[in-house]
Design an enzyme around this catalytic site. Sequence first.
Site, short mmCIF file in Angstrom:
data_model
loop_
_atom_site.label_atom_id
_atom_site.label_comp_id
_atom_site.label_asym_id
_atom_site.label_seq_id
_atom_site.Cartn_x
_atom_site.Cartn_y
_atom_site.Cartn_z
N SER A 182 38.44 24.33 50.59
CA SER A 182 39.58 24.79 49.80
C SER A 182 40.08 23.67 48.88
CB SER A 182 40.67 25.31 50.73
OG SER A 182 41.65 26.04 50.03
N HIS A 225 38.90 32.72 54.97
CA HIS A 225 39.18 31.35 54.55
C HIS A 225 39.43 30.41 55.74
CE1 HIS A 225 40.08 28.86 51.01
NE2 HIS A 225 41.11 28.34 51.64
N ASP A 270 37.55 36.47 51.81
CA ASP A 270 38.56 35.43 51.62
C ASP A 270 39.69 35.98 50.74
OD1 ASP A 270 40.03 33.17 50.74
OD2 ASP A 270 38.27 31.88 50.96
#
Length: 285
Positions: free
Chosen positions: A151, A261, A227
């Site tokens: 991320s 995620h 995600d």
Amino acid sequence: MSTAPKIISENRCFGGTVGFYSHHSQTCNSKMRFAVYQPPKAKSERVPVLYFLSGLTCTEENFMAKAGAQKFAAKYGLMLVAPDTSPRDTGIPGENDDWDFGTGAGFYVDATVEPWSEHYQMYSYVVEELPAIIAQHFPAQIDHQGIFGHSMGGHGALICALRNPEQYTSVSALAPIAAPTQCPWGKKAFTNYLGEDEENWDIYDASELVLTVGYKRPILIDQGTADPFLEKQQLLPGIFAQACEKAGVPLTLRFQEGYNHSYYFISSFVEDHIRHHAAALKLEN
């Protein structure tokens, strides 16, 4: 100079050692923390280093506790290093107000706007100060380094590698913020850390950098199709893929069906990423 790291805790893991450390950072003008996994091989010789940069709200603990990476680092003889994601408790007003800016959200940039510029120098910390500490205090082959992240940390890994191809032999990312100048997270962070002149942002945007730096090493990216931040246009891997194609950069972008995620996603593919780095560093299992 940075002070020698102080041991917070050390634990045995897959024949090696997971340690958590703190030190005063000259770069960030504050106390910083990081974690290191030393594989069994490090008891007798220096080993290559693989840095992992974590995402928003994380600390140096998340990756070591949740990713399950130590087993594979032990297999390939890699040292894992995970820094914290920002300075903490600096006294800057509002640094704890937002989860996506300030504490836990350093975005791996060197802030140029006050009051953030006094402490939030995460790019220089990751690229310069932390490797120097690892080289001095741990059995690391400092000329054999790779970097990856998740991320916000995937963004950090990409920009560090693209800007320092001689320092990092390999790079990969999981669900990276791949075009931060074009997403809400990046625009918020860059405006506050770097100012409103968007021309100053490009050196921290992988999709812009890859068009200009002449990077030629292979890049691996995994992205989950479930995600939520993909749908919210925070990650934008397609923009990065288009830039790599235009620049002739070898990119493997894999969309993993049904993954989100979370660290469940990271732990599912961390072995592939460590194998990617091990191959680049010419390590045998």
